[in-house]
Structure formats: structure tokens, C-alpha cells
Design a protein around this motif. Structure first.
Motif, mmCIF file in Angstrom:
data_model
loop_
_atom_site.group_PDB
_atom_site.id
_atom_site.type_symbol
_atom_site.label_atom_id
_atom_site.label_comp_id
_atom_site.label_asym_id
_atom_site.label_seq_id
_atom_site.Cartn_x
_atom_site.Cartn_y
_atom_site.Cartn_z
ATOM 1 N N GLY A 269 -6.061 9.968 5.914
ATOM 2 C CA GLY A 269 -6.608 10.234 4.593
ATOM 3 C C GLY A 269 -5.589 10.666 3.559
ATOM 4 N N SER A 270 -4.321 10.747 3.938
ATOM 5 C CA SER A 270 -3.273 11.154 3.000
ATOM 6 C C SER A 270 -2.828 9.978 2.148
ATOM 7 C CB SER A 270 -2.075 11.698 3.772
ATOM 8 O OG SER A 270 -1.485 10.668 4.556
ATOM 9 N N PHE A 271 -2.005 10.276 1.142
ATOM 10 C CA PHE A 271 -1.408 9.214 0.332
ATOM 11 C C PHE A 271 -0.681 8.207 1.213
ATOM 12 C CE2 PHE A 271 2.769 7.827 -1.256
ATOM 13 C CZ PHE A 271 2.357 6.914 -2.231
ATOM 14 N N PRO B 88 -14.063 6.934 4.225
ATOM 15 C CA PRO B 88 -13.737 6.291 2.939
ATOM 16 C C PRO B 88 -12.793 5.108 3.116
ATOM 17 C CG PRO B 88 -13.571 8.678 2.753
ATOM 18 C CD PRO B 88 -13.767 8.378 4.209
ATOM 19 N N ARG B 89 -13.045 4.063 2.324
ATOM 20 C CA ARG B 89 -12.227 2.857 2.423
ATOM 21 C C ARG B 89 -11.741 2.416 1.051
ATOM 22 N NH1 ARG B 89 -16.027 0.644 6.240
ATOM 23 N NH2 ARG B 89 -16.480 -1.143 4.904
ATOM 24 N N TRP B 90 -10.964 1.375 1.090
ATOM 25 C CA TRP B 90 -10.375 0.799 -0.113
ATOM 26 C C TRP B 90 -10.350 -0.716 0.050
ATOM 27 C CZ3 TRP B 90 -7.702 2.066 4.164
ATOM 28 C CH2 TRP B 90 -6.797 1.130 4.647
ATOM 29 N N VAL B 91 -10.107 -1.424 -1.029
ATOM 30 C CA VAL B 91 -9.799 -2.846 -0.962
ATOM 31 C C VAL B 91 -8.849 -3.175 -2.111
ATOM 32 C CG1 VAL B 91 -11.854 -3.550 -2.292
ATOM 33 C CG2 VAL B 91 -10.721 -5.197 -0.791
ATOM 34 N N TRP B 92 -7.743 -3.811 -1.765
ATOM 35 C CA TRP B 92 -6.744 -4.229 -2.750
ATOM 36 C C TRP B 92 -6.878 -5.721 -2.979
ATOM 37 C CZ3 TRP B 92 -2.868 -7.897 -2.309
ATOM 38 C CH2 TRP B 92 -1.944 -7.955 -3.338
ATOM 39 N N VAL C 196 -12.423 9.452 -1.407
ATOM 40 C CA VAL C 196 -10.993 9.711 -1.267
ATOM 41 C C VAL C 196 -10.632 10.796 -2.276
ATOM 42 C CG1 VAL C 196 -8.676 8.749 -1.548
ATOM 43 C CG2 VAL C 196 -10.481 7.380 -0.462
ATOM 44 N N PRO C 197 -9.998 11.889 -1.862
ATOM 45 C CA PRO C 197 -9.728 13.006 -2.781
ATOM 46 C C PRO C 197 -9.023 12.560 -4.056
ATOM 47 C CG PRO C 197 -9.206 13.639 -0.535
ATOM 48 C CD PRO C 197 -9.517 12.177 -0.497
ATOM 49 N N GLU C 198 -9.388 13.204 -5.150
ATOM 50 C CA GLU C 198 -8.796 12.874 -6.445
ATOM 51 C C GLU C 198 -7.281 13.023 -6.422
ATOM 52 O OE1 GLU C 198 -9.314 14.096 -11.168
ATOM 53 O OE2 GLU C 198 -10.564 15.024 -9.618
ATOM 54 N N THR C 199 -6.778 14.003 -5.672
ATOM 55 C CA THR C 199 -5.328 14.187 -5.592
ATOM 56 C C THR C 199 -4.648 12.977 -4.962
ATOM 57 O OG1 THR C 199 -5.644 15.350 -3.483
ATOM 58 C CG2 THR C 199 -5.462 16.697 -5.480
ATOM 59 N N VAL C 200 -5.279 12.400 -3.939
ATOM 60 C CA VAL C 200 -4.717 11.221 -3.274
ATOM 61 C C VAL C 200 -4.792 10.020 -4.196
ATOM 62 C CG1 VAL C 200 -4.977 9.629 -1.326
ATOM 63 C CG2 VAL C 200 -5.233 12.093 -0.974
ATOM 64 N N ARG C 201 -5.916 9.849 -4.888
ATOM 65 C CA ARG C 201 -6.025 8.740 -5.840
ATOM 66 C C ARG C 201 -4.966 8.860 -6.938
ATOM 67 N NH1 ARG C 201 -11.466 9.411 -8.055
ATOM 68 N NH2 ARG C 201 -11.943 11.104 -6.604
ATOM 69 N N GLY C 202 -4.709 10.082 -7.356
ATOM 70 C CA GLY C 202 -3.675 10.303 -8.364
ATOM 71 C C GLY C 202 -2.294 9.925 -7.852
ATOM 72 N N GLU C 203 -1.998 10.282 -6.609
ATOM 73 C CA GLU C 203 -0.708 9.909 -6.021
ATOM 74 C C GLU C 203 -0.564 8.389 -5.931
ATOM 75 O OE1 GLU C 203 0.941 12.528 -2.676
ATOM 76 O OE2 GLU C 203 -1.225 12.901 -2.579
ATOM 77 N N VAL D 128 -5.346 1.880 -9.635
ATOM 78 C CA VAL D 128 -6.483 2.474 -8.941
ATOM 79 C C VAL D 128 -7.754 2.362 -9.770
ATOM 80 C CG1 VAL D 128 -7.414 4.602 -7.962
ATOM 81 C CG2 VAL D 128 -4.983 4.063 -7.689
ATOM 82 N N ARG D 129 -8.811 1.898 -9.128
ATOM 83 C CA ARG D 129 -10.144 1.850 -9.725
ATOM 84 C C ARG D 129 -11.098 2.557 -8.769
ATOM 85 N NH1 ARG D 129 -7.491 0.992 -13.380
ATOM 86 N NH2 ARG D 129 -7.328 -0.856 -14.706
ATOM 87 N N THR D 130 -11.655 3.675 -9.188
ATOM 88 C CA THR D 130 -12.566 4.439 -8.337
ATOM 89 C C THR D 130 -13.944 3.793 -8.335
ATOM 90 O OG1 THR D 130 -11.358 6.474 -8.810
ATOM 91 C CG2 THR D 130 -13.587 6.699 -7.914
ATOM 92 N N VAL D 131 -14.498 3.570 -7.144
ATOM 93 C CA VAL D 131 -15.836 2.981 -7.001
ATOM 94 C C VAL D 131 -16.753 4.013 -6.343
ATOM 95 C CG1 VAL D 131 -14.942 0.628 -6.935
ATOM 96 C CG2 VAL D 131 -15.216 1.896 -4.783
#
Length: 529
Positions: free
Chosen positions: A277-279, A454-458, A475-482, A490-493
Motif C-alpha cells: 500500500g506504499s508509494f 484498493p486498486r488502480w488502473v493505468w 488509497v491514502p491521500e498521502t500516497v496519491r500525492g506521492e 493521478v485521477r481519484t475514482v
């Protein structure tokens, strides 16, 4: 978080609870995993019609305890004899919807026949019985079908045969309403009576071909009559001592081997430098997949038409070389072709240890939007992904299979299946598979926790110019920021967003128990006992 379903003998996972129940019913009646898998597949063609159907393709990975072999079946269709770039003169791309997007023969029915002939104990008619019942008598329309119907109402309204089924009277049927497909039920009954040849060489195939021909379509009766899928040797890779199996090209399955092998040396896992779950957890996987996609886009097509250096791409030496290109702090400036995302993955394990991992699709949601007359069969638009550029590796030619996103996966511990896993979502399939693998292998998660995290898609979806990274809000806001500061767009869904796909998995533990996980983003269910 929901707990995994645990079975001592069997497990079925799929994106719709009725399809999972159909597979369980077949197992209870004495069928094996192969019989049950065909029943699940056929049921999904009825109860998840926005994702899959008789007019689409499928890919299968099978493990039989009798021959102890892992095999792949390619049930994807070839383009028609008449298919050529000249048919689309004046266009820069094949239309994404409509009759002219129907370029390839549907391969799924052939896949059912092949799996049952090779390993089944039941007849096709017996395995189709649940699907016929749901088509004829109806079922509660799912929340996912409602969302997709609402979103694609304009597409579904173009063809009267399609609108009559999916938007009757111009309205979108509500979640929980009874959804009936009597014409499709009749086609399934014909298939049960006449088998595979009834679809490809008999009345069903001729009716579909005649419907298309009368509207300027590409396919004809000979295209259907000459269709044949193929048993193939799956690709093999490794990760943390496990053997990874994927379908060979024209599937993108090799990316599901490349990405794990690229990240293997970065310290994923308990005691490693990469915390879940980290950056770094997200960034390293995204970068590995981007490198795999760059190679995929350069070479993937029908291997009968172009040599694909797949052995080099999945070699550990090459993957280690790619790993050295990753900047641990910055996103690589790599782009990828947009691909369709609407698919249905499922898996079955029986009490004898037979295992089936399979995936099927119409390509886009509701495929081409074309229902073939009164057959009730919605046709895929997979062939619209062919290029009209004569210099492109995936250029349109007659009797050719296109670049295919479908990629069921298995991982073995020794000579026994350990994981069956896969997901909906064209570009997202290898991304989510990599996440599931790391979560279950490196961080000890059960399948339900792995698919629910939590997942992602690029990637870039159709109609978008930006190569975005969609990340669930959990996904924590801090990680999304990193991630954003590292150069990811980054697009938060939503917290549980369907854009990241519907993933499912089965894990067979050291006690032989079957642990099943169904994606909470879907309408699915794991069933085992």
C-alpha cells in the motif's frame, strides 16, 4: 472486510452469483470442473450480457489430474475471408460499433465444445440447462448491467433488434426487474440439440451470416463453417518459487509473466523494503507494467502472421534488464494503445483437483451493439482493434486473429495448482493480476482480501488524450500525492470503482482447502463446500 469462502473440496468464483450457482449445481450433480466451467461460462453469457455472450471469444487454462498437464485453449475468432483494409477505404480506423465493427467470428461456442470433448463428463445440453432456464424464464437484472445499460443507452438504441432486448420501449430496465431473453433461449436450445456444428455449420451460423450480409457486413457463412480454435502450450514464467502459466499470443498473457518477474528483485513481501500500500508498492508495479506494455504494443498480433519473440520477452534475463530501467522515484514517459475493458473472468476447482481458469468477452460493453436478427445473439466488436495501417503489426488481413486482451492465469506450487486468478478490464488485466499475485504471495492475503483491497488502473481509455492513472479513493491521500509528484497523472475514482475491473481468485492452501474470493465491485459470488 468480507471473509473468503472456504471449501474442503470445491470452489467456483465468477462475477455473477447465478453463474457461480450454475457451476455449483453441475458439481453437485456429479460433473467435474470442466463441466462446471462450461455451465458458468454459458450462464454468464445470459446473466452478464453486457460483458459476454455467444457472440464473443474466450481463453481457457486447464489442469487435468488425469494427465497432470496445464493446457491453453484459444477460443478467439479469425477475421473473415473478405476482411481487408480496402473495405474501410477512406477511414483511419475500423468503426468501434455497428455492423462494420463485426470483423471476427465468435469463438466461444467452439471453446465450450473443445473443453467438454477433451475433459468433460457431461453433454453440452446438460451444461447449458441453467443458462437456458435463466434466458427463458428471466432473472433479476444486476446492478452492473443496469449501470452499463444506462451508460450505453445511445448505443443500444441504434439497432431495433438490440433495443428490443436491452432497452425495450426505449427505457432502461431497473435493477431487480425480470430480464428475459426468449430468442437467446431458443438459440441455446438449438445449440443444445445440434452442438457446435449447429452454430458454425448449421442454421444458427447461417442466420447470423445472412443478417450481417444483408446489412453490408464482413462475415459470411464460410467464415463460420471454417472456424476452429486450438489447444496450445501455455507460456511459463516464475515468481518467488511459483510457476506462472499464461495463454500464449494472440493473448497479451506474456505481460502477466513479465511484470512479476520485473518487480521480483525490488523487495516486495514481509521483511522487504516495499510496504504493502506504499508509494513504492504502486509505483514499481505501474512502471513494470508500462515497460511490458511497450513491448506488447510493438509485437502482439496473430503469431501465424508475425513472429513474436515471446521467449525472449518472458526470460528472466530480459525482465531483469527492464527492471534496471525503472526509476524508483519518477514515472517513465511511456504511452499505450487504448483497449476495451469489458470482460468476465471465472474459475473452478473440483474435488479431484481439476482446475479451470477462463475469461470471455464481447470486447466493449455490449460489443458491437448488433444483435443478429431474432437469434438474440449480441455480436462482439473485437475485430475493431485491428489497425488499418499496413505497416502496423496488428494490421487487418483476412483470416487473422487480432491482438487480444483476454488472459486467464494460474500459478503452481511444485506440480499442483496454487492460484487461479484473473480479472475484467483490457489494459487492467495484467495490472490487477500483478497486484493479486503480490498480495497473496508476498503479503499473505487470502483471495477475498486481495481482490477487495484498493486498486488502480493505468492507461488511456477510448476517447481520452491523457495517459491517466486511476486510483481508488481508499488509497491514502498521502500516497496519491506521492504518485502525482513522481509524474503520474493521478485521477481519484470511487472507493470500490468498476473502472479497475472485477477480479476473482481461488487459492488452494497446504491443507488442500479451496479459498475463494469474488470482487465486491461485481455482482459475483464464491461458492465452495
Amino acid at each position: 472486510m468480507q471473509q473468503p469462502v472456504i471449501g474442503t473440496k470445491t470452489m467456483v468464483v465468477s462475477p455473477h452469483y447465478l453463474a457461480s450457482a450454475a457451476g455449483a449445481r453441475i458439481l453437485q450433480q456429479g460433473g467435474n470442473a470442466f463441466d462446471a466451467a462450461v455451465a458458468v461460462s454459458a450462464c454468464l453469457a445470459v446473466v452478464y450480457p453486457h460483458m459476454t455472450g455467444l457472440g464473443g471469444d474466450s481463453f481457457w487454462l486447464t489442469h487435468s489430474r488425469s494427465d497432470r498437464a496445464v493446457r491453453a485453449y484459444n477460443a478467439s475468432g479469425r477475421s473473415g475471408y473478405r476482411a481487408s483494409r480496402a473495405l474501410y477505404a477512406g477511414l483511419t480506423a475500423i468503426p468501434q460499433r455497428g455492423v462494420r465493427s463485426v470483423v471476427t467470428v465468435p469463438g466461444m461456442v467452439d471453446g465450450w465444445d473443445a473443453v467438454l470433448r477433451e475433459y468433460g463428463t457431461m453433454t453440452l445440453a446438460e451444461t447449458l440447462e441453467p443458462a437456458i432456464g435463466y434466458a427463458e424464464r428471466g432473472f433479476p437484472l444486476s446492478r452492473d448491467q443496469y449501470r452499463n445499460t444506462l451508460q450505453r443507452h445511445p448505443v443500444l438504441s441504434v439497432m431495433p433488434e438490440t433495443s428490443a432486448v436491452y432497452t425495450p420501449g426505449g427505457t432502461v430496465p431497473l435493477t431487480g426487474s425480470r430480464f428475459v431473453q426468449r430468442n437467446l433461449a431458443q438459440s441455446l436450445r438449438q445449440l443444445a440439440q445440434f452442438g457446435r456444428d449447429g452454430f458454425y455449420k448449421g442454421m444458427l451460423g447461417r442466420r447470423i451470416a445472412a443478417y450481417l450480409a444483408n446489412r453490408g457486413g464482413v462475415l459470411n457463412a464460410d467464415d463460420f463453417a471454417d472456424h476452429q480454435g486450438a489447444w496450445e502450450t501455455p507460456l511459463r514464467g516464475s515468481y518467488k518459487g511459483l510457476t506462472l502459466y499464461q495463454a500464449p499470443p494472440n493473448s497479451q498473457g506474456f505481460t502477466g509473466i513479465m511484470a512479476p518477474q520485473i518487480i521480483e528483485g525490488f523487495g516486495f513481501g514481509e521483511g522487504g523494503s516495499v510496504e504493502h500500500g506504499s508509494f513504492a508498492y504502486y509505483h514499481l508495479q505501474i512502471e513494470a507494467l508500462k515497460l511490458a506494455f511497450r513491448d506488447r504494443d510493438a509485437v502482439l498480433t496473430d503469431p501465424d502472421f508475425s513472429a513474436i519473440p515471446v521467449d525472449r520477452l518472458i526470460s528472466r534475463e530480459y525482465c531483469r534488464a527492464l527492471a534496471r530501467r525503472i526509476d524508483p522515484a519518477r514515472a517513465l514517459p511511456i504511452k499505450s494503445e487504448p483497449v476495451g475493458s469489458d470482460t468476465a473472468y471465472a474459475a473452478v476447482v473440483d474435488g479431484e483437483g481439476n482446475a479451470v481458469s477462463f475469461i470471455q468477452s464481447l470486447y466493449f460493453e455490449f460489443g458491437s451493439g448488433v444483435t443478429a436478427g431474432d437469434t438474440g445473439i449480441l455480436l462482439q466488436n473485437r475485430g475493431s482493434f485491428f489497425s488499418l495501417d499496413p505497416n502496423h503489426v496488428n494490421t487487418l488481413e483476412p483470416r487473422k486473429r487480432t491482438f487480444h486482451t483476454l488472459m486467464p492465469a494460474m500459478a503452481f506450487s511444485g506440480d499442483a495448482p496454487y492460484l487461479l486468478y484473473g480479472t475484467q478490464g483490457g489494459e487492467g488485466q495484467p495490472q490487477t493480476q500483478c497486484a493479486l499475485l503480490t498480495r497473496m504471495v508476498d503479503y499473505g492475503m487470502d483471495p477475498q482480501s486481495a481482490v477487495g483491497a484498493p486498486r488502480w488502473v493505468w492507461g488511456r481509455t477510448w476517447g481520452e488524450e491523457e495517459q491517466g492513472l486511476r486510483v481508488e479513493s481508499r488509497v491514502p491521500e498521502t500516497v496519491r500525492g506521492e504518485l502525482a509528484r513522481a509524474g503520474h497523472l493521478v485521477r481519484t475514482v470511487d472507493a470500490f470503482d468498476g473502472v479497475v475491473g472485477h477480479a476473482h481468485a481461488i487459492l488452494i492452501d497446504g491443507n488442500g482447502f479451496r479459498l475463494g474470493g469474488a470482487d465486491p465491485r461485481s455482482d459475483g459470488q464464491a461458492i465452495g463446500w
